[in-house]
Design an enzyme around this catalytic site. Structure first.
Site, PDB file in Angstrom:
ATOM      1  N   LYS A 206      14.197  73.074  79.764  1.00  0.00           N
ATOM      2  CA  LYS A 206      14.632  74.604  79.974  1.00  0.00           C
ATOM      3  C   LYS A 206      13.513  75.637  79.706  1.00  0.00           C
ATOM      4  O   LYS A 206      11.761  75.212  79.194  1.00  0.00           O
ATOM      5  CB  LYS A 206      14.897  74.454  78.152  1.00  0.00           C
TER       6      LYS A 206
HETATM    7  C1  5RP Z   1      13.525  77.077  69.913  1.00  0.00           C
HETATM    8  C2  5RP Z   1      13.862  76.818  70.893  1.00  0.00           C
HETATM    9  C3  5RP Z   1      14.819  77.868  71.784  1.00  0.00           C
HETATM   10  O1  5RP Z   1      16.403  76.499  71.525  1.00  0.00           O
HETATM   11  C4  5RP Z   1      14.988  78.239  72.527  1.00  0.00           C
HETATM   12  O2  5RP Z   1      13.945  79.297  72.474  1.00  0.00           O
HETATM   13  C5  5RP Z   1      16.442  78.960  72.636  1.00  0.00           C
HETATM   14  O3  5RP Z   1      16.610  79.912  72.164  1.00  0.00           O
HETATM   15  P1  5RP Z   1      16.054  81.325  72.294  1.00  0.00           P
HETATM   16  O4  5RP Z   1      17.189  82.124  73.169  1.00  0.00           O
HETATM   17  O5  5RP Z   1      16.495  82.657  71.473  1.00  0.00           O
HETATM   18  O6  5RP Z   1      15.216  81.235  72.550  1.00  0.00           O
HETATM   19  O7  5RP Z   1      14.052  75.985  72.016  1.00  0.00           O
HETATM   20  O8  5RP Z   1      12.162  76.034  69.540  1.00  0.00           O
END
Ligand code: 5RP
Length: 294
Positions: A206
Protein backbone atom coordinates in the site's frame (compact mmCIF):
# COMPACT_ATOMS: atom_id res chain seq x y z
CA UNK A 1 -22.80 -35.26 -27.94
CA UNK A 2 -20.89 -38.33 -26.67
CA UNK A 3 -17.96 -39.39 -28.82
CA UNK A 4 -16.56 -42.96 -29.11
CA UNK A 5 -15.04 -42.75 -25.58
CA UNK A 6 -18.31 -41.65 -24.08
CA UNK A 7 -16.93 -38.17 -23.39
CA UNK A 8 -19.56 -35.56 -23.94
CA UNK A 9 -18.88 -32.54 -26.11
CA UNK A 10 -15.21 -31.65 -25.68
CA UNK A 11 -16.22 -28.04 -25.14
CA UNK A 12 -17.78 -28.87 -21.77
CA UNK A 13 -14.48 -30.33 -20.57
CA UNK A 14 -12.37 -27.65 -22.14
CA UNK A 15 -10.52 -30.39 -23.98
CA UNK A 16 -7.73 -28.79 -25.97
CA UNK A 17 -7.97 -25.57 -23.94
CA UNK A 18 -4.88 -25.26 -21.75
CA UNK A 19 -5.64 -25.02 -18.00
CA UNK A 20 -4.69 -21.54 -16.80
CA UNK A 21 -1.77 -22.14 -14.49
CA UNK A 22 0.42 -19.23 -15.66
CA UNK A 23 -0.36 -15.54 -15.37
CA UNK A 24 -2.26 -15.49 -12.09
CA UNK A 25 -4.21 -12.22 -12.06
CA UNK A 26 -2.27 -10.82 -9.11
CA UNK A 27 1.12 -9.53 -10.22
CA UNK A 28 4.15 -11.42 -8.90
CA UNK A 29 2.08 -14.00 -7.04
CA UNK A 30 1.94 -16.72 -9.66
CA UNK A 31 4.32 -19.02 -7.80
CA UNK A 32 2.46 -19.08 -4.50
CA UNK A 33 0.32 -21.98 -3.28
CA UNK A 34 -3.37 -22.59 -3.77
CA UNK A 35 -4.49 -21.10 -0.44
CA UNK A 36 -2.52 -17.88 -0.90
CA UNK A 37 -3.94 -17.51 -4.41
CA UNK A 38 -7.45 -18.18 -3.14
CA UNK A 39 -7.12 -15.43 -0.52
CA UNK A 40 -5.60 -13.01 -3.05
CA UNK A 41 -8.52 -13.78 -5.38
CA UNK A 42 -10.94 -12.67 -2.67
CA UNK A 43 -9.09 -9.36 -2.45
CA UNK A 44 -8.34 -8.72 -6.14
CA UNK A 45 -11.30 -9.36 -8.42
CA UNK A 46 -10.24 -11.95 -11.02
CA UNK A 47 -12.11 -10.06 -13.75
CA UNK A 48 -10.78 -6.55 -13.13
CA UNK A 49 -7.60 -7.57 -11.27
CA UNK A 50 -8.34 -4.70 -8.91
CA UNK A 51 -9.47 -4.20 -5.32
CA UNK A 52 -11.44 -1.63 -3.36
CA UNK A 53 -10.35 -1.97 0.25
CA UNK A 54 -12.10 0.20 2.82
CA UNK A 55 -9.53 1.29 5.38
CA UNK A 56 -10.83 1.99 8.87
CA UNK A 57 -7.80 0.99 10.95
CA UNK A 58 -6.86 4.58 11.76
CA UNK A 59 -7.87 4.26 15.39
CA UNK A 60 -4.82 2.11 16.11
CA UNK A 61 -2.78 5.31 16.39
CA UNK A 62 -5.22 8.19 15.84
CA UNK A 63 -8.03 7.18 18.20
CA UNK A 64 -11.61 8.14 17.20
CA UNK A 65 -10.58 10.12 14.11
CA UNK A 66 -13.22 12.24 12.37
CA UNK A 67 -15.73 10.06 10.57
CA UNK A 68 -14.79 6.98 12.58
CA UNK A 69 -16.22 8.02 15.91
CA UNK A 70 -18.62 5.08 15.59
CA UNK A 71 -17.28 2.28 13.42
CA UNK A 72 -20.50 0.31 14.00
CA UNK A 73 -22.57 3.08 12.46
CA UNK A 74 -20.31 4.07 9.56
CA UNK A 75 -18.69 0.96 8.10
CA UNK A 76 -21.59 -1.53 7.65
CA UNK A 77 -23.51 0.93 5.46
CA UNK A 78 -20.71 0.76 2.86
CA UNK A 79 -20.29 -3.01 2.74
CA UNK A 80 -22.11 -3.63 -0.56
CA UNK A 81 -19.53 -1.63 -2.52
CA UNK A 82 -16.23 -2.83 -1.08
CA UNK A 83 -14.15 -5.90 -1.78
CA UNK A 84 -12.21 -5.91 1.47
CA UNK A 85 -12.51 -4.68 5.05
CA UNK A 86 -9.21 -3.22 6.30
CA UNK A 87 -9.39 -2.81 10.06
CA UNK A 88 -7.89 -3.63 13.42
CA UNK A 89 -8.57 -6.71 15.52
CA UNK A 90 -10.47 -4.64 18.07
CA UNK A 91 -12.30 -2.50 15.56
CA UNK A 92 -13.65 -5.50 13.70
CA UNK A 93 -14.45 -7.77 16.65
CA UNK A 94 -16.33 -5.01 18.50
CA UNK A 95 -18.08 -3.21 15.65
CA UNK A 96 -18.34 -5.38 12.54
CA UNK A 97 -20.91 -8.20 12.50
CA UNK A 98 -19.00 -11.19 11.07
CA UNK A 99 -22.11 -12.03 9.05
CA UNK A 100 -21.57 -8.99 6.84
CA UNK A 101 -18.06 -10.16 5.98
CA UNK A 102 -19.52 -13.03 3.95
CA UNK A 103 -18.06 -12.85 0.41
CA UNK A 104 -15.73 -10.03 1.50
CA UNK A 105 -12.01 -10.21 2.15
CA UNK A 106 -10.54 -9.25 5.49
CA UNK A 107 -7.30 -7.26 5.70
CA UNK A 108 -6.15 -7.25 9.31
CA UNK A 109 -3.88 -4.54 10.73
CA UNK A 110 -1.26 -6.48 12.70
CA UNK A 111 1.20 -3.75 13.66
CA UNK A 112 0.80 -1.05 16.30
CA UNK A 113 2.70 0.66 19.09
CA UNK A 114 2.68 4.35 18.12
CA UNK A 115 0.20 7.18 18.67
CA UNK A 116 -0.27 10.74 17.57
CA UNK A 117 1.30 11.74 20.88
CA UNK A 118 4.65 10.51 19.55
CA UNK A 119 6.98 12.77 17.61
CA UNK A 120 8.07 9.76 15.59
CA UNK A 121 5.54 7.04 14.68
CA UNK A 122 8.02 4.46 13.44
CA UNK A 123 8.62 2.49 16.64
CA UNK A 124 5.99 -0.19 16.02
CA UNK A 125 5.61 -3.83 17.05
CA UNK A 126 3.74 -6.77 15.59
CA UNK A 127 0.79 -6.84 17.98
CA UNK A 128 -1.44 -9.45 16.31
CA UNK A 129 0.18 -12.86 15.81
CA UNK A 130 -0.52 -15.42 13.09
CA UNK A 131 -2.75 -17.52 15.34
CA UNK A 132 -5.01 -14.53 15.91
CA UNK A 133 -4.96 -13.70 12.19
CA UNK A 134 -6.13 -17.25 11.44
CA UNK A 135 -8.79 -16.98 14.14
CA UNK A 136 -9.95 -13.72 12.53
CA UNK A 137 -10.15 -15.48 9.16
CA UNK A 138 -7.78 -12.86 7.77
CA UNK A 139 -7.15 -12.89 4.02
CA UNK A 140 -4.34 -10.35 4.34
CA UNK A 141 -2.17 -9.01 7.15
CA UNK A 142 -1.07 -5.37 7.07
CA UNK A 143 1.97 -3.88 8.77
CA UNK A 144 3.46 -0.40 8.56
CA UNK A 145 6.94 0.05 7.03
CA UNK A 146 8.84 3.25 7.76
CA UNK A 147 11.58 3.63 5.14
CA UNK A 148 13.97 6.40 6.11
CA UNK A 149 12.55 6.77 9.63
CA UNK A 150 14.44 6.24 12.90
CA UNK A 151 12.97 2.73 13.36
CA UNK A 152 13.23 1.71 9.70
CA UNK A 153 15.05 -1.54 10.46
CA UNK A 154 12.58 -2.52 13.17
CA UNK A 155 9.66 -1.93 10.83
CA UNK A 156 11.31 -4.05 8.14
CA UNK A 157 11.91 -6.76 10.74
CA UNK A 158 8.21 -6.58 11.67
CA UNK A 159 7.32 -6.91 7.97
CA UNK A 160 9.61 -9.88 7.49
CA UNK A 161 8.25 -11.71 10.54
CA UNK A 162 4.66 -11.19 9.34
CA UNK A 163 5.57 -12.42 5.83
CA UNK A 164 7.31 -15.53 7.18
CA UNK A 165 4.36 -16.41 9.40
CA UNK A 166 1.86 -15.62 6.64
CA UNK A 167 3.70 -17.71 4.07
CA UNK A 168 3.62 -20.63 6.48
CA UNK A 169 -0.18 -20.56 6.46
CA UNK A 170 -0.90 -19.12 3.02
CA UNK A 171 -1.95 -15.69 4.25
CA UNK A 172 -0.56 -12.79 2.17
CA UNK A 173 1.05 -9.73 3.72
CA UNK A 174 0.60 -6.09 2.77
CA UNK A 175 3.44 -3.73 3.57
CA UNK A 176 2.06 -0.24 4.18
CA UNK A 177 4.36 2.59 3.14
CA UNK A 178 4.37 5.00 6.07
CA UNK A 179 5.68 8.36 5.00
CA UNK A 180 7.80 9.75 7.78
CA UNK A 181 7.41 13.47 8.51
CA UNK A 182 10.75 14.28 6.88
CA UNK A 183 10.05 12.20 3.79
CA UNK A 184 9.02 13.88 0.55
CA UNK A 185 6.07 12.10 -1.12
CA UNK A 186 7.67 11.85 -4.55
CA UNK A 187 8.16 9.05 -7.08
CA UNK A 188 11.78 8.57 -6.08
CA UNK A 189 10.85 7.90 -2.46
CA UNK A 190 7.86 5.71 -3.33
CA UNK A 191 9.91 3.68 -5.82
CA UNK A 192 12.42 3.03 -3.08
CA UNK A 193 9.89 2.25 -0.34
CA UNK A 194 7.56 0.05 -2.42
CA UNK A 195 10.45 -1.90 -3.93
CA UNK A 196 12.06 -2.57 -0.57
CA UNK A 197 8.74 -3.86 0.77
CA UNK A 198 8.29 -6.10 -2.28
CA UNK A 199 11.87 -7.38 -2.11
CA UNK A 200 11.42 -8.32 1.55
CA UNK A 201 8.59 -10.51 0.23
CA UNK A 202 5.27 -8.75 0.76
CA UNK A 203 2.58 -9.93 -1.66
CA UNK A 204 0.84 -6.53 -1.68
CA UNK A 205 2.05 -2.98 -1.08
CA UNK A 206 0.00 0.00 0.00
CA UNK A 207 1.45 3.35 -1.01
CA UNK A 208 0.31 6.76 -2.19
CA UNK A 209 -0.34 8.34 -5.57
CA UNK A 210 2.28 10.79 -6.82
CA UNK A 211 3.47 12.36 -10.07
CA UNK A 212 5.16 9.69 -12.23
CA UNK A 213 3.27 7.03 -10.29
CA UNK A 214 3.56 4.79 -13.35
CA UNK A 215 7.28 4.47 -12.64
CA UNK A 216 6.45 3.43 -9.07
CA UNK A 217 3.94 0.78 -10.19
CA UNK A 218 6.24 -0.49 -12.93
CA UNK A 219 9.24 -0.97 -10.65
CA UNK A 220 7.25 -2.77 -7.95
CA UNK A 221 6.90 -6.50 -8.75
CA UNK A 222 3.72 -6.95 -6.69
CA UNK A 223 0.43 -5.02 -6.77
CA UNK A 224 0.23 -1.55 -5.23
CA UNK A 225 -3.04 -0.26 -3.80
CA UNK A 226 -3.15 3.43 -2.98
CA UNK A 227 -4.23 5.02 0.27
CA UNK A 228 -6.30 8.13 -0.15
CA UNK A 229 -4.45 10.14 2.46
CA UNK A 230 -5.94 13.21 4.13
CA UNK A 231 -9.43 14.24 3.06
CA UNK A 232 -9.48 16.31 -0.16
CA UNK A 233 -12.47 17.45 -2.26
CA UNK A 234 -14.33 14.49 -3.75
CA UNK A 235 -13.57 15.65 -7.29
CA UNK A 236 -9.83 15.64 -6.55
CA UNK A 237 -9.97 12.31 -4.73
CA UNK A 238 -11.75 10.66 -7.67
CA UNK A 239 -9.22 12.18 -10.06
CA UNK A 240 -6.38 10.79 -7.93
CA UNK A 241 -8.04 7.38 -7.87
CA UNK A 242 -8.55 7.38 -11.65
CA UNK A 243 -5.00 8.52 -12.38
CA UNK A 244 -3.56 5.91 -10.04
CA UNK A 245 -5.51 3.10 -11.70
CA UNK A 246 -4.61 4.44 -15.14
CA UNK A 247 -0.93 4.45 -14.14
CA UNK A 248 -0.86 0.91 -12.78
CA UNK A 249 -2.36 0.81 -9.28
CA UNK A 250 -4.14 -2.46 -8.53
CA UNK A 251 -6.82 -0.61 -6.62
CA UNK A 252 -7.26 1.50 -3.54
CA UNK A 253 -7.16 1.03 0.20
CA UNK A 254 -9.04 4.23 0.91
CA UNK A 255 -10.37 5.49 4.20
CA UNK A 256 -10.76 9.19 4.98
CA UNK A 257 -11.74 10.19 1.45
CA UNK A 258 -14.66 7.82 1.75
CA UNK A 259 -15.78 7.90 5.38
CA UNK A 260 -15.16 11.66 5.75
CA UNK A 261 -16.94 12.44 2.49
CA UNK A 262 -20.11 14.51 2.64
CA UNK A 263 -21.79 11.37 1.32
CA UNK A 264 -19.70 8.23 1.97
CA UNK A 265 -22.23 5.93 0.26
CA UNK A 266 -22.15 7.99 -2.93
CA UNK A 267 -18.36 8.27 -2.75
CA UNK A 268 -17.68 4.55 -2.30
CA UNK A 269 -19.87 3.78 -5.32
CA UNK A 270 -18.06 6.35 -7.44
CA UNK A 271 -14.67 4.96 -6.36
CA UNK A 272 -15.89 1.43 -7.14
CA UNK A 273 -16.97 2.45 -10.61
CA UNK A 274 -13.46 3.75 -11.32
CA UNK A 275 -11.71 0.74 -9.81
CA UNK A 276 -13.83 -2.02 -11.34
CA UNK A 277 -15.79 -0.50 -14.22
CA UNK A 278 -13.06 1.73 -15.62
CA UNK A 279 -15.10 4.93 -15.76
CA UNK A 280 -13.11 8.17 -15.74
CA UNK A 281 -12.98 10.73 -12.96
CA UNK A 282 -15.46 13.12 -14.59
CA UNK A 283 -18.03 10.34 -15.01
CA UNK A 284 -17.33 9.27 -11.43
CA UNK A 285 -17.80 12.79 -10.07
CA UNK A 286 -21.07 13.11 -12.02
CA UNK A 287 -22.11 9.76 -10.51
CA UNK A 288 -21.17 11.01 -7.03
CA UNK A 289 -23.25 14.18 -7.47
CA UNK A 290 -26.21 12.25 -8.82
CA UNK A 291 -26.10 9.67 -6.03
CA UNK A 292 -25.71 12.18 -3.23
CA UNK A 293 -28.95 13.92 -4.22
CA UNK A 294 -30.85 10.66 -3.77
C1 5RP B 1 -3.50 4.38 8.67
C2 5RP B 1 -3.45 3.63 7.41
C3 5RP B 1 -4.66 3.68 6.56
O1 5RP B 1 -5.12 2.35 6.36
C4 5RP B 1 -4.29 4.25 5.19
O2 5RP B 1 -3.67 5.49 5.34
C5 5RP B 1 -5.52 4.38 4.29
O3 5RP B 1 -6.37 5.28 4.82
P1 5RP B 1 -6.53 6.74 4.17
O4 5RP B 1 -7.13 6.56 2.78
O5 5RP B 1 -7.46 7.46 5.13
O6 5RP B 1 -5.16 7.33 4.10
O7 5RP B 1 -2.50 2.96 7.05
O8 5RP B 1 -2.24 4.35 9.22
Amino acid sequence: MADKDGIKDAKEFGIGIPQVTEGFHVKGCNHYGWGMKSRLSKIFNPKSGKSLMLAFDHGYFLGPTSGLERLDLKIPSLVDYIDCFMGTRGGMTTCIDPAITANKAIALRVSSGSSILDDDLSNEIVSVDIAEAIRMNADLMATQVYIGAPYQTKSIDNLSKVICAGNTYGIPTMGVVAVGKEMERNAKYFRLATRIIAEVGAQVVKSYYCDDFDSVAASCPVPIVIAGGKKIPEKDALEMCYNAILMGAAGVDMGRNIFQSEDPLAMVQAVRAIVHDGIDSKEAFDMFNELKTK
